[in-house]
Design an enzyme around this catalytic site. Structure first.
Site, PDB file in Angstrom:
ATOM      1  N   ASN A  99       0.765  -1.199  -0.077  1.00 12.11           N
ATOM      2  CA  ASN A  99       0.020  -0.292   0.081  1.00 12.11           C
ATOM      3  C   ASN A  99       0.862   1.305   0.009  1.00 12.11           C
ATOM      4  O   ASN A  99       2.173   1.232   0.071  1.00 12.11           O
ATOM      5  CB  ASN A  99      -0.999   0.037   1.178  1.00 12.11           C
ATOM      6  CG  ASN A  99      -1.873  -0.983   1.095  1.00 12.11           C
ATOM      7  OD1 ASN A  99      -2.695  -1.119   0.182  1.00 12.11           O
ATOM      8  ND2 ASN A  99      -2.295  -1.403   2.323  1.00 12.11           N
ATOM      9  N   CYS A 131      -5.037  -7.890  -3.751  1.00  7.48           N
ATOM     10  CA  CYS A 131      -5.379  -6.595  -4.391  1.00  7.48           C
ATOM     11  C   CYS A 131      -6.259  -6.923  -5.584  1.00  7.48           C
ATOM     12  O   CYS A 131      -5.295  -7.630  -6.449  1.00  7.48           O
ATOM     13  CB  CYS A 131      -4.173  -5.752  -4.794  1.00  7.48           C
ATOM     14  SG  CYS A 131      -4.794  -4.316  -5.840  1.00  7.48           S
ATOM     15  N   ASN A 178      -7.946  -5.337  -8.298  1.00  7.63           N
ATOM     16  CA  ASN A 178      -7.551  -4.500  -9.290  1.00  7.63           C
ATOM     17  C   ASN A 178      -6.168  -4.761  -9.881  1.00  7.63           C
ATOM     18  O   ASN A 178      -5.873  -4.861 -11.133  1.00  7.63           O
ATOM     19  CB  ASN A 178      -7.721  -2.925  -9.217  1.00  7.63           C
ATOM     20  CG  ASN A 178      -9.365  -2.698  -9.017  1.00  7.63           C
ATOM     21  OD1 ASN A 178     -10.284  -3.510  -9.636  1.00  7.63           O
ATOM     22  ND2 ASN A 178      -9.576  -1.756  -8.305  1.00  7.63           N
ATOM     23  N   ASN A 209     -10.662  -1.765   4.989  1.00  8.28           N
ATOM     24  CA  ASN A 209     -11.137  -1.272   3.790  1.00  8.28           C
ATOM     25  C   ASN A 209     -12.604  -0.829   3.991  1.00  8.28           C
ATOM     26  O   ASN A 209     -13.380  -1.911   4.024  1.00  8.28           O
ATOM     27  CB  ASN A 209     -11.022  -2.192   2.751  1.00  8.28           C
ATOM     28  CG  ASN A 209      -9.376  -2.379   2.310  1.00  8.28           C
ATOM     29  OD1 ASN A 209      -8.603  -1.359   2.232  1.00  8.28           O
ATOM     30  ND2 ASN A 209      -8.922  -3.838   2.601  1.00  8.28           N
ATOM     31  N   CYS A 237     -11.817  -0.307  -5.532  1.00  3.53           N
ATOM     32  CA  CYS A 237     -10.986  -1.415  -5.093  1.00  3.53           C
ATOM     33  C   CYS A 237     -11.547  -2.512  -5.484  1.00  3.53           C
ATOM     34  O   CYS A 237     -12.825  -2.796  -5.156  1.00  3.53           O
ATOM     35  CB  CYS A 237     -11.290  -1.027  -3.362  1.00  3.53           C
ATOM     36  SG  CYS A 237     -10.676  -2.443  -2.657  1.00  3.53           S
ATOM     37  N   GLY A 238     -11.101  -3.540  -5.942  1.00 11.83           N
ATOM     38  CA  GLY A 238     -11.270  -4.658  -6.661  1.00 11.83           C
ATOM     39  C   GLY A 238     -11.807  -5.681  -5.631  1.00 11.83           C
ATOM     40  O   GLY A 238     -13.060  -6.309  -5.625  1.00 11.83           O
TER      41      GLY A 238
END
Ligand SMILES: N[C@@H](CCC[C@H](N)C(=O)O)C(=O)O
Length: 330
Positions: free
Chosen positions: A71, A80, A82, A205, A232-233
């Site tokens: 991050n 993650c 995306n 998140n 955010c995927g």
């Protein structure tokens, strides 16, 4: 000289660093220092980014590479969504394979190439799993619940209901009204739960979700270690699952769900196999720039714009044409 790629999935922006092509891979401390410097909107390259995706070799059979997610603040995330699409595209083009697995912190995940999302907009599908709801898996504490699924949590926002799930990075999901998307409460709660607080010791998140119709959502995410991002995927995947579990009349398993976000749009498909949930996340994997930089500069976190050779691709223009024809994404 070494090549970095500036990439995005729904404009959730990253630099890809392929450690396998370096003479000496960066140590963890070097990777953290480089990420903080590179992603900074002021001192970083190309206006910064939300994180760095570091690729290394995987020793798991049949797996083409390992992805680590750092991050912007230097903390490491277990996944993650995306970012995985962009790493999958990179590995696909490097190896000529269209379907394979990528190692992540907890598990090897299936990825596969998709037809372009729009002209000039390459797309990938990635597996999001495992999915867990128990409080130990996020973790959270001091809320008097073993799990949260559409549960009133007055400690967060009086009158709002929350769901908590790890996919496997930790997510909170709450359904709000369109008019609430610009409320200061969204940033305040995200900041609070990602600072010192009695509930989420590792941060979380936070996904604010507006139901737009049958199989259709809009998601705005405050990301742990970053702040508000364009998308955010894993957050959109977690939100889709909570949508189907709490609104079964509107959100359906085994059918594409369209998820708009401030940076564009993705599709998710929910699966429930052998009593285990997993989610397919399908969306763009866009490469906007190539950055040539001396390997020594990476080791010393020197990211001087003048010392790097930056080449822009034509992919962002194609991506923006795709975004321009989407129904309102705010
Ligand atoms: N943007 C990502 C998630 C990145 C990690 C997250 N900030 C965390 O700390 O869990 C995605 O697309 O999933």
């Amino acid at each position: 000289m070494t090549k970095l790629l500036k990439v995005h999935g729904s404009q959730n922006q990253f630099f890809i660093l392929d450690q396998t092509v370096l003479k000496q891979p960066l140590s963890d401390a070097e990777l953290k220092a480089l990420t903080i410097k590179l992603t900074d909107p002021e001192t970083g390259l190309l206006g910064g980014a939300d994180g760095v995706l570091a690729i290394s070799q995987s020793d798991h059979p049949g797996v083409l590479g390992k992805m680590r997610v750092i991050n912007a603040d230097g903390s490491e995330a277990s996944m993650c969504g995306n970012g995985l699409r962009t790493v999958a595209r990179y590995l696909s083009e490097k190896t000529g394979q269209d379907q394979f697995k990528v190692e992540t912190m907890y598990t090897d995940l299936q990825v596969r190439r998709q037809p372009d999302f729009a002209p000039g907009v390459p797309a990938m599908a990635v597996e999001i799993s495992p999915v867990k709801f128990a409080k130990e898996d996020l973790p959270f504490d001091n809320l008097g619940h073993e799990r949260l699924l559409d549960t009133l949590v007055p400690e967060f926002v009086p009158g709002w209901k929350f769901s908590a799930l790890a996919v496997p990075n930790p997510h909170l999901v709450t359904f709000i009204k369109q008019a609430e998307l610009t409320s200061p409460v969204l940033g305040e709660l995200g900041t609070y739960l990602n600072g010192t607080n009695p509930y989420f010791s590792d941060g979380v998140n936070v996904n604010y979700v507006v139901i737009r119709g049958e199989n259709e959502l809009f998601v705005r995410t405050f990301e742990r270690g970053v702040g508000f991002t364009n998308a955010c995927g894993t957050g959109m995947s977690a939100s889709s699952l909570v949508f189907a579990l709490t609104h079964p009349d509107l959100g359906h398993f085994n059918q594409p769900i369209t998820v708009f976000n401030p940076g564009g749009m993705v599709k998710t498909i929910l699966h429930n196999e052998d009593h285990k949930y997993w989610i397919e996340l399908i969306g763009n994997a866009t490469e906007t720039h190539e950055v040539e930089i001396a390997e020594a500069d990476l080791h010393h976190a020197r990211v001087d714009q003048n010392a790097a050779k930056i080449t822009e691709t034509s992919e962002q223009a194609a991506y923006m044409s795709f975004v321009d024809q989407l129904p309102a994404i705010r």
